[in-house]
Design an enzyme around this catalytic site. Structure first.
Site, PDB file in Angstrom:
ATOM      1  N   PHE A  23     -26.857 145.506  56.439  1.00  0.00           N
ATOM      2  CA  PHE A  23     -26.180 146.120  56.311  1.00  0.00           C
ATOM      3  C   PHE A  23     -24.937 146.984  56.532  1.00  0.00           C
ATOM      4  CE2 PHE A  23     -24.318 146.264  51.663  1.00  0.00           C
ATOM      5  CZ  PHE A  23     -24.462 145.026  51.173  1.00  0.00           C
ATOM      6  N   SER A  61     -31.692 147.149  54.687  1.00  0.00           N
ATOM      7  CA  SER A  61     -32.673 148.100  53.802  1.00  0.00           C
ATOM      8  C   SER A  61     -33.697 147.695  53.682  1.00  0.00           C
ATOM      9  CB  SER A  61     -31.618 149.909  52.835  1.00  0.00           C
ATOM     10  OG  SER A  61     -30.891 149.925  54.288  1.00  0.00           O
ATOM     11  N   PHE A  62     -33.434 147.157  52.211  1.00  0.00           N
ATOM     12  CA  PHE A  62     -34.814 146.319  51.303  1.00  0.00           C
ATOM     13  C   PHE A  62     -35.910 145.532  52.163  1.00  0.00           C
ATOM     14  CE2 PHE A  62     -36.613 142.733  48.556  1.00  0.00           C
ATOM     15  CZ  PHE A  62     -37.018 144.003  48.138  1.00  0.00           C
ATOM     16  N   VAL A  86     -27.076 152.759  52.939  1.00  0.00           N
ATOM     17  CA  VAL A  86     -27.466 152.245  51.128  1.00  0.00           C
ATOM     18  C   VAL A  86     -26.197 153.106  50.680  1.00  0.00           C
ATOM     19  CG1 VAL A  86     -27.961 151.391  48.809  1.00  0.00           C
ATOM     20  CG2 VAL A  86     -29.474 151.942  51.424  1.00  0.00           C
ATOM     21  N   ILE A  87     -24.762 152.204  49.644  1.00  0.00           N
ATOM     22  CA  ILE A  87     -23.896 153.189  49.756  1.00  0.00           C
ATOM     23  C   ILE A  87     -23.304 152.882  48.069  1.00  0.00           C
ATOM     24  CG2 ILE A  87     -20.969 153.501  49.996  1.00  0.00           C
ATOM     25  CD1 ILE A  87     -21.702 153.104  52.591  1.00  0.00           C
ATOM     26  N   HIS A  93     -27.354 148.048  41.714  1.00  0.00           N
ATOM     27  CA  HIS A  93     -28.210 147.540  42.579  1.00  0.00           C
ATOM     28  C   HIS A  93     -28.287 148.807  44.052  1.00  0.00           C
ATOM     29  CE1 HIS A  93     -29.206 143.791  45.581  1.00  0.00           C
ATOM     30  NE2 HIS A  93     -28.937 144.055  46.485  1.00  0.00           N
ATOM     31  N   ARG A 132     -21.952 161.832  57.680  1.00  0.00           N
ATOM     32  CA  ARG A 132     -23.538 162.013  58.015  1.00  0.00           C
ATOM     33  C   ARG A 132     -23.619 161.173  59.189  1.00  0.00           C
ATOM     34  NH1 ARG A 132     -22.746 162.416  53.677  1.00  0.00           N
ATOM     35  NH2 ARG A 132     -24.058 164.276  51.976  1.00  0.00           N
TER      36      ARG A 132
HETATM   37  N1  INI Z   1     -28.230 146.948  52.337  1.00  0.00           N
HETATM   38  C1  INI Z   1     -28.571 147.961  52.731  1.00  0.00           C
HETATM   39  O1  INI Z   1     -28.822 148.688  53.265  1.00  0.00           O
HETATM   40  N2  INI Z   1     -27.736 148.751  52.048  1.00  0.00           N
HETATM   41  C2  INI Z   1     -25.880 148.871  50.824  1.00  0.00           C
HETATM   42  O2  INI Z   1     -25.871 149.764  50.851  1.00  0.00           O
HETATM   43  C3  INI Z   1     -27.057 147.027  49.723  1.00  0.00           C
HETATM   44  N3  INI Z   1     -26.895 147.280  49.094  1.00  0.00           N
HETATM   45  O3  INI Z   1     -25.062 147.600  48.241  1.00  0.00           O
HETATM   46  O4  INI Z   1     -26.031 146.259  48.471  1.00  0.00           O
HETATM   47  C4  INI Z   1     -28.279 146.567  50.512  1.00  0.00           C
HETATM   48  N4  INI Z   1     -28.542 144.962  49.666  1.00  0.00           N
HETATM   49  C5  INI Z   1     -29.070 144.140  50.639  1.00  0.00           C
HETATM   50  C6  INI Z   1     -30.725 144.522  50.244  1.00  0.00           C
HETATM   51  O5  INI Z   1     -30.736 144.976  51.600  1.00  0.00           O
HETATM   52  C7  INI Z   1     -31.109 142.773  51.332  1.00  0.00           C
HETATM   53  O6  INI Z   1     -31.097 143.662  52.335  1.00  0.00           O
HETATM   54  C8  INI Z   1     -30.244 141.653  50.847  1.00  0.00           C
HETATM   55  O7  INI Z   1     -30.809 142.083  48.777  1.00  0.00           O
HETATM   56  C9  INI Z   1     -31.345 140.921  50.739  1.00  0.00           C
HETATM   57  O8  INI Z   1     -32.667 141.022  50.463  1.00  0.00           O
END
Ligand code: INI
Length: 158
Positions: A23, A61-62, A86-87, A93, A132
């Site tokens: 992501f 990132s999740f 993560v923006i 979210h 960054r």
């Molecule tokens: N994941 C990120 O790494 N950065 C983000 O900004 C982001 N936003 O904003 O939604 C994001 N979402 C995806 C999340 O990390 C999971 O991959 C997804 O929900 C599936 O579990």
């Protein structure tokens, strides 16, 4: 009195994993290149067939904590670097993903005893993330340095 600290000069026997989110890969790929540049300039083999370094991609990132935990439990790595971006958008979210990633990564570090480097950028805008990740400074380089320091420090303590 003992003063203990990690060193940047004894990387030859360090084994590292980088877990990186797809992501916002415009940003995370830049963090990765900064990271690899720093590691290779400190003597880590960053080649395709390196036995010192593995790079593992996850969707976002999740997912960083779960895969970091699986890697830490292998007992193969001295340190794990997590990279994400993560923006903040217009939805809540952002807060959910940041909270889960940060708490999860800290928990994995404590529970496995393997140091985790928190390389997740959290910014309000893409411009701030770009700054960054290379336009002004590449924090991937700093995350790699912190990994070398922590990996070395843990070896000193053990
Ligand atoms: N994941 C990120 O790494 N950065 C983000 O900004 C982001 N936003 O904003 O939604 C994001 N979402 C995806 C999340 O990390 C999971 O991959 C997804 O929900 C599936 O579990």
């Amino acid at each position: 009195m003992a003063t203990l600290e990690g060193k940047f000069t004894n990387s030859a026997d360090l084994h590292l994993a980088i877990v990186i989110a797809r992501f916002n890969d415009l940003i995370t790929n830049k963090l990765l290149s900064g990271c690899l540049d720093c590691l290779s300039r400190h003597g880590i083999d960053t080649s395709e067939n390196s036995s010192q370094l593995d790079v593992v991609w996850v969707p976002g990132s999740f997912e960083l904590p779960m895969i970091s935990q699986a890697l830490a439990r292998k007992g193969k790595y001295d340190v794990v670097i997590t990279l994400g971006a993560v923006i903040r958008g217009d939805t809540p979210h952002f807060d959910v993903v940041v909270a889960e990633a940060s708490k999860g990564i800290a928990t994995v570090s404590r529970e496995t005893g393997v140091p985790m480097i928190f390389g997740v950028l959290t910014t309000d805008t893409m411009q701030q993330a770009l700054e960054r990740a290379g336009i002004k400074n590449n924090l991937g380089w700093s995350y790699a340095l912190q990994a070398l320091e922590m990996g070395s420090l843990l070896k000193t303590l053990n």
